[in-house]
Design a protein around this motif. Structure first.
Motif, PDB file in Angstrom:
ATOM      1  N   ASN A  57       0.876  -1.161   0.000  1.00  0.00           N
ATOM      2  CA  ASN A  57       0.000   0.000   0.000  1.00  0.00           C
ATOM      3  C   ASN A  57       0.920   1.220   0.000  1.00  0.00           C
ATOM      4  OD1 ASN A  57      -2.135   1.797   0.287  1.00  0.00           O
ATOM      5  ND2 ASN A  57      -2.121   1.627   2.508  1.00  0.00           N
ATOM      6  N   LYS A  58       0.732   2.110  -0.976  1.00  0.00           N
ATOM      7  CA  LYS A  58       1.592   3.297  -1.084  1.00  0.00           C
ATOM      8  C   LYS A  58       0.752   4.551  -0.905  1.00  0.00           C
ATOM      9  CE  LYS A  58       4.666   0.960  -4.270  1.00  0.00           C
ATOM     10  NZ  LYS A  58       5.196   0.875  -5.607  1.00  0.00           N
ATOM     11  N   VAL A  59       1.334   5.543  -0.254  1.00  0.00           N
ATOM     12  CA  VAL A  59       0.636   6.806  -0.038  1.00  0.00           C
ATOM     13  C   VAL A  59       1.634   7.955  -0.123  1.00  0.00           C
ATOM     14  CG1 VAL A  59       0.915   6.770   2.481  1.00  0.00           C
ATOM     15  CG2 VAL A  59      -1.023   7.993   1.470  1.00  0.00           C
ATOM     16  N   TYR A  60       1.135   9.079  -0.603  1.00  0.00           N
ATOM     17  CA  TYR A  60       1.901  10.320  -0.503  1.00  0.00           C
ATOM     18  C   TYR A  60       0.946  11.440  -0.141  1.00  0.00           C
ATOM     19  CZ  TYR A  60       0.352  11.722  -5.220  1.00  0.00           C
ATOM     20  OH  TYR A  60      -0.407  12.063  -6.317  1.00  0.00           O
ATOM     21  N   LEU A  61       1.490  12.505   0.429  1.00  0.00           N
ATOM     22  CA  LEU A  61       0.698  13.644   0.857  1.00  0.00           C
ATOM     23  C   LEU A  61       0.956  14.808  -0.088  1.00  0.00           C
ATOM     24  CD1 LEU A  61      -1.149  15.011   2.967  1.00  0.00           C
ATOM     25  CD2 LEU A  61       0.925  15.596   4.233  1.00  0.00           C
ATOM     26  N   GLU A  62      -0.107  15.352  -0.639  1.00  0.00           N
ATOM     27  CA  GLU A  62      -0.026  16.589  -1.425  1.00  0.00           C
ATOM     28  C   GLU A  62      -0.362  17.731  -0.472  1.00  0.00           C
ATOM     29  OE1 GLU A  62      -2.342  18.780  -5.147  1.00  0.00           O
ATOM     30  OE2 GLU A  62      -2.831  16.709  -4.614  1.00  0.00           O
ATOM     31  N   PHE A  63       0.433  18.801  -0.505  1.00  0.00           N
ATOM     32  CA  PHE A  63       0.267  19.872   0.473  1.00  0.00           C
ATOM     33  C   PHE A  63       0.596  21.224  -0.158  1.00  0.00           C
ATOM     34  CE2 PHE A  63       4.513  18.233   0.552  1.00  0.00           C
ATOM     35  CZ  PHE A  63       5.321  19.369   0.562  1.00  0.00           C
ATOM     36  N   SER A  64       0.025  22.274   0.394  1.00  0.00           N
ATOM     37  CA  SER A  64       0.353  23.629  -0.043  1.00  0.00           C
ATOM     38  C   SER A  64       1.821  23.887   0.251  1.00  0.00           C
ATOM     39  CB  SER A  64      -0.504  24.656   0.701  1.00  0.00           C
ATOM     40  OG  SER A  64      -1.859  24.509   0.368  1.00  0.00           O
ATOM     41  N   ASN A  65       2.524  24.485  -0.727  1.00  0.00           N
ATOM     42  CA  ASN A  65       3.951  24.747  -0.501  1.00  0.00           C
ATOM     43  C   ASN A  65       4.353  26.191  -0.781  1.00  0.00           C
ATOM     44  OD1 ASN A  65       3.918  24.805  -3.273  1.00  0.00           O
ATOM     45  ND2 ASN A  65       5.479  23.249  -3.572  1.00  0.00           N
ATOM     46  N   ASN A  66       3.383  27.079  -0.922  1.00  0.00           N
ATOM     47  CA  ASN A  66       3.698  28.484  -1.164  1.00  0.00           C
ATOM     48  C   ASN A  66       2.812  29.339  -0.262  1.00  0.00           C
ATOM     49  OD1 ASN A  66       4.205  31.043  -2.070  1.00  0.00           O
ATOM     50  ND2 ASN A  66       3.712  30.634  -4.215  1.00  0.00           N
ATOM     51  N   PRO A  67       3.356  29.880   0.826  1.00  0.00           N
ATOM     52  CA  PRO A  67       2.533  30.670   1.742  1.00  0.00           C
ATOM     53  C   PRO A  67       2.033  31.980   1.130  1.00  0.00           C
ATOM     54  CG  PRO A  67       4.820  30.763   2.405  1.00  0.00           C
ATOM     55  CD  PRO A  67       4.735  29.778   1.281  1.00  0.00           C
ATOM     56  N   TYR A  68       2.581  32.382  -0.007  1.00  0.00           N
ATOM     57  CA  TYR A  68       2.223  33.670  -0.603  1.00  0.00           C
ATOM     58  C   TYR A  68       1.390  33.525  -1.869  1.00  0.00           C
ATOM     59  CZ  TYR A  68       5.976  34.672   2.586  1.00  0.00           C
ATOM     60  OH  TYR A  68       6.751  34.726   3.704  1.00  0.00           O
ATOM     61  N   GLY A  69       0.952  32.309  -2.182  1.00  0.00           N
ATOM     62  CA  GLY A  69       0.166  32.121  -3.388  1.00  0.00           C
ATOM     63  C   GLY A  69      -0.232  30.679  -3.586  1.00  0.00           C
ATOM     64  N   GLU A  70      -0.494  30.337  -4.838  1.00  0.00           N
ATOM     65  CA  GLU A  70      -0.935  28.998  -5.203  1.00  0.00           C
ATOM     66  C   GLU A  70       0.250  28.042  -5.284  1.00  0.00           C
ATOM     67  OE1 GLU A  70      -4.250  28.165  -5.833  1.00  0.00           O
ATOM     68  OE2 GLU A  70      -4.645  30.169  -5.049  1.00  0.00           O
ATOM     69  N   GLY A  71      -0.066  26.763  -5.338  1.00  0.00           N
ATOM     70  CA  GLY A  71       0.967  25.751  -5.553  1.00  0.00           C
ATOM     71  C   GLY A  71       0.957  24.682  -4.491  1.00  0.00           C
ATOM     72  N   THR A  72       1.224  23.452  -4.944  1.00  0.00           N
ATOM     73  CA  THR A  72       1.317  22.332  -4.012  1.00  0.00           C
ATOM     74  C   THR A  72       2.574  21.527  -4.306  1.00  0.00           C
ATOM     75  OG1 THR A  72       0.019  20.860  -5.436  1.00  0.00           O
ATOM     76  CG2 THR A  72      -1.193  22.087  -3.743  1.00  0.00           C
ATOM     77  N   GLY A  73       2.998  20.794  -3.318  1.00  0.00           N
ATOM     78  CA  GLY A  73       4.108  19.867  -3.449  1.00  0.00           C
ATOM     79  C   GLY A  73       3.658  18.508  -2.962  1.00  0.00           C
ATOM     80  N   ASN A  74       4.517  17.520  -3.109  1.00  0.00           N
ATOM     81  CA  ASN A  74       4.213  16.159  -2.683  1.00  0.00           C
ATOM     82  C   ASN A  74       5.343  15.615  -1.822  1.00  0.00           C
ATOM     83  OD1 ASN A  74       1.902  16.147  -4.348  1.00  0.00           O
ATOM     84  ND2 ASN A  74       3.087  15.404  -6.080  1.00  0.00           N
ATOM     85  N   THR A  75       4.973  14.820  -0.841  1.00  0.00           N
ATOM     86  CA  THR A  75       5.982  14.090  -0.082  1.00  0.00           C
ATOM     87  C   THR A  75       6.447  12.909  -0.931  1.00  0.00           C
ATOM     88  OG1 THR A  75       4.360  12.623   0.943  1.00  0.00           O
ATOM     89  CG2 THR A  75       4.899  14.661   2.125  1.00  0.00           C
ATOM     90  N   GLU A  76       7.511  12.283  -0.513  1.00  0.00           N
ATOM     91  CA  GLU A  76       7.908  11.018  -1.119  1.00  0.00           C
ATOM     92  C   GLU A  76       6.828   9.983  -0.796  1.00  0.00           C
ATOM     93  OE1 GLU A  76      10.730  10.244  -2.915  1.00  0.00           O
ATOM     94  OE2 GLU A  76      11.143  12.400  -2.901  1.00  0.00           O
ATOM     95  N   LYS A  77       6.694   8.967  -1.631  1.00  0.00           N
ATOM     96  CA  LYS A  77       5.736   7.902  -1.339  1.00  0.00           C
ATOM     97  C   LYS A  77       6.238   7.076  -0.167  1.00  0.00           C
ATOM     98  CE  LYS A  77       3.568   7.352  -5.822  1.00  0.00           C
ATOM     99  NZ  LYS A  77       3.294   6.474  -6.953  1.00  0.00           N
ATOM    100  N   ASP A  78       5.319   6.712   0.682  1.00  0.00           N
ATOM    101  CA  ASP A  78       5.613   5.825   1.800  1.00  0.00           C
ATOM    102  C   ASP A  78       4.891   4.515   1.523  1.00  0.00           C
ATOM    103  OD1 ASP A  78       6.650   5.006   4.254  1.00  0.00           O
ATOM    104  OD2 ASP A  78       4.886   5.683   5.348  1.00  0.00           O
ATOM    105  N   GLU A  79       5.526   3.398   1.854  1.00  0.00           N
ATOM    106  CA  GLU A  79       4.940   2.098   1.542  1.00  0.00           C
ATOM    107  C   GLU A  79       4.875   1.230   2.782  1.00  0.00           C
ATOM    108  OE1 GLU A  79       5.941  -0.087  -2.179  1.00  0.00           O
ATOM    109  OE2 GLU A  79       6.658  -1.634  -0.825  1.00  0.00           O
ATOM    110  N   VAL A  80       3.741   0.570   2.940  1.00  0.00           N
ATOM    111  CA  VAL A  80       3.582  -0.475   3.947  1.00  0.00           C
ATOM    112  C   VAL A  80       3.159  -1.737   3.217  1.00  0.00           C
ATOM    113  CG1 VAL A  80       3.020   1.135   5.803  1.00  0.00           C
ATOM    114  CG2 VAL A  80       1.182   0.150   4.437  1.00  0.00           C
TER     115      VAL A  80
END
Length: 186
Positions: free
Chosen positions: A143-166
């Protein structure tokens, strides 16, 4: 991870990156997301968990619960789900997604939830069933998961964490009965 299939107190056991279960068992999962140290600079913060189950795991959509904790430590030690605030209604669950994941659990703006601070942790609890397509043996059922999150406090844009696997493992034992001459017995 549980010691055997009769353990009904799953939350009393530690969470690990691997688990052993029987085909047909309900397998619990826990996903944790935290906010950045500069969270005070954001006016809005998106948080989306992208989860990909292997073919041997069937997602139980109705099992999803999302809890908010004051700190990551409190999220890590809450074994009875009594220490967090249930914020499931503030997160959406999407099963028809465009990327390769099985489902997503997300919130467009976690700061719209009362009580959120830079120390807040969000935990998604859900269940899947180890089904008849489960891979038996050492390969397991990832099972793989990654988190998408806001990465710009002054505007639009998201980043992703590395995938984590169990990985959820299941095994079989084949017993061949023979007589004293090595002939197979029923």
């Amino acid at each position: 991870d549980i010691e055997d299939s009769e353990d009904d107190k799953i939350l009393d056991n530690a969470w690990h990156d691997t688990a052993d279960h029987d085909i047909g068992d309900t397998v619990p999962f826990k996903l944790t997301g935290t906010l950045p140290s500069n969270a005070a600079y954001y006016t809005s913060f998106t948080m989306v968990f992208h989860d990909t189950l292997s073919d041997g795991l069937s997602f139980n959509n109705s099992s999803v619960k999302v809890f908010m904790y004051d700190t990551k430590y409190k999220a890590d030690v809450d074994t009875d789900l009594n220490d967090g605030k249930d914020v499931t209604d503030r997160f959406s669950v999407t099963t028809s997604v465009t990327d390769d994941c099985t489902f997503e659990v997300g919130c467009d703006n976690v700061f719209a939830i009362e009580g959120v601070t830079k120390d807040t942790a969000f935990v998604v609890y859900y269940e899947a069933t180890l089904n008849e397509n489960a891979v038996i043996g050492a390969t397991g059922n990832p099972n793989k998961v990654y988190l998408e999150f806001s990465n710009n406090p002054y505007g639009e844009g998201t980043g992703n964490t590395e995938k984590d696997e169990v990985v959820v493992y299941t095994y079989q034992l084949v017993i061949n009965k023979t007589d004293s001459h090595g002939h197979a017995l029923k």
